[in-house]
Design an enzyme around this catalytic site. Structure first.
Site, PDB file in Angstrom:
ATOM      1  N   CYS A   9       0.835  -1.215   0.000  1.00 33.50           N
ATOM      2  CA  CYS A   9       0.000   0.000   0.000  1.00 33.50           C
ATOM      3  C   CYS A   9       0.867   1.261   0.000  1.00 33.50           C
ATOM      4  O   CYS A   9       1.551   1.544   0.985  1.00 33.50           O
ATOM      5  CB  CYS A   9      -0.917  -0.062   1.219  1.00 33.50           C
ATOM      6  SG  CYS A   9      -1.723   1.481   1.645  1.00 33.50           S
ATOM      7  N   CYS A  32       0.134   3.805   2.719  1.00 34.27           N
ATOM      8  CA  CYS A  32       0.585   3.264   4.014  1.00 34.27           C
ATOM      9  C   CYS A  32       2.059   3.589   4.240  1.00 34.27           C
ATOM     10  O   CYS A  32       2.472   3.911   5.355  1.00 34.27           O
ATOM     11  CB  CYS A  32       0.374   1.754   4.079  1.00 34.27           C
ATOM     12  SG  CYS A  32      -1.349   1.231   3.923  1.00 34.27           S
TER      13      CYS A  32
END
Length: 105
Positions: free
Chosen positions: A30, A33
């Site tokens: 991600c 993230c």
């Protein structure tokens, strides 16, 4: 450094904590993230002794991600006395997370 939380440790570390707990639900693949990771590490240092700051890898630990309806990552939840008292979906400025923790203190 943020604490690595797993399905096996979630109840003990998060739900039974006597301090507020910020949990970053994330995944290795991600991109957003990865942008949030340094902020989470800073929060861990900033709130050392006052709050617990941890991360849950949703690919390897799906039980609590599912239980709390994590559909988009990163999602940050703040727990107090085992209850969710704050939620931030997506990347936000550091102050947003500081405010979530401060409200739970």
């Amino acid at each position: 450094m943020a604490l690595e939380i797993t399905d096996a440790t979630f109840e003990e570390v998060v739900l039974k904590s006597d301090k507020p707990v910020l949990v970053d639900f994330w995944a290795v693949w991600c991109g957003p993230c990865k942008m949030l990771a340094p902020v989470v590490s800073e929060l861990s240092a900033d709130f050392d002794g006052k709050a617990v700051v941890g991360k849950v890898d949703v690919d390897n630990n799906q039980e609590f991600a599912s239980k709390y309806g994590i559909r988009n990552i990163p999602t940050v939840l703040v727990f107090k006395n085992g209850e969710v008292v704050g939620r931030q979906v997506g990347v936000a400025p550091k102050k947003t997370y500081e405010d979530l923790i401060n409200e739970a203190l």
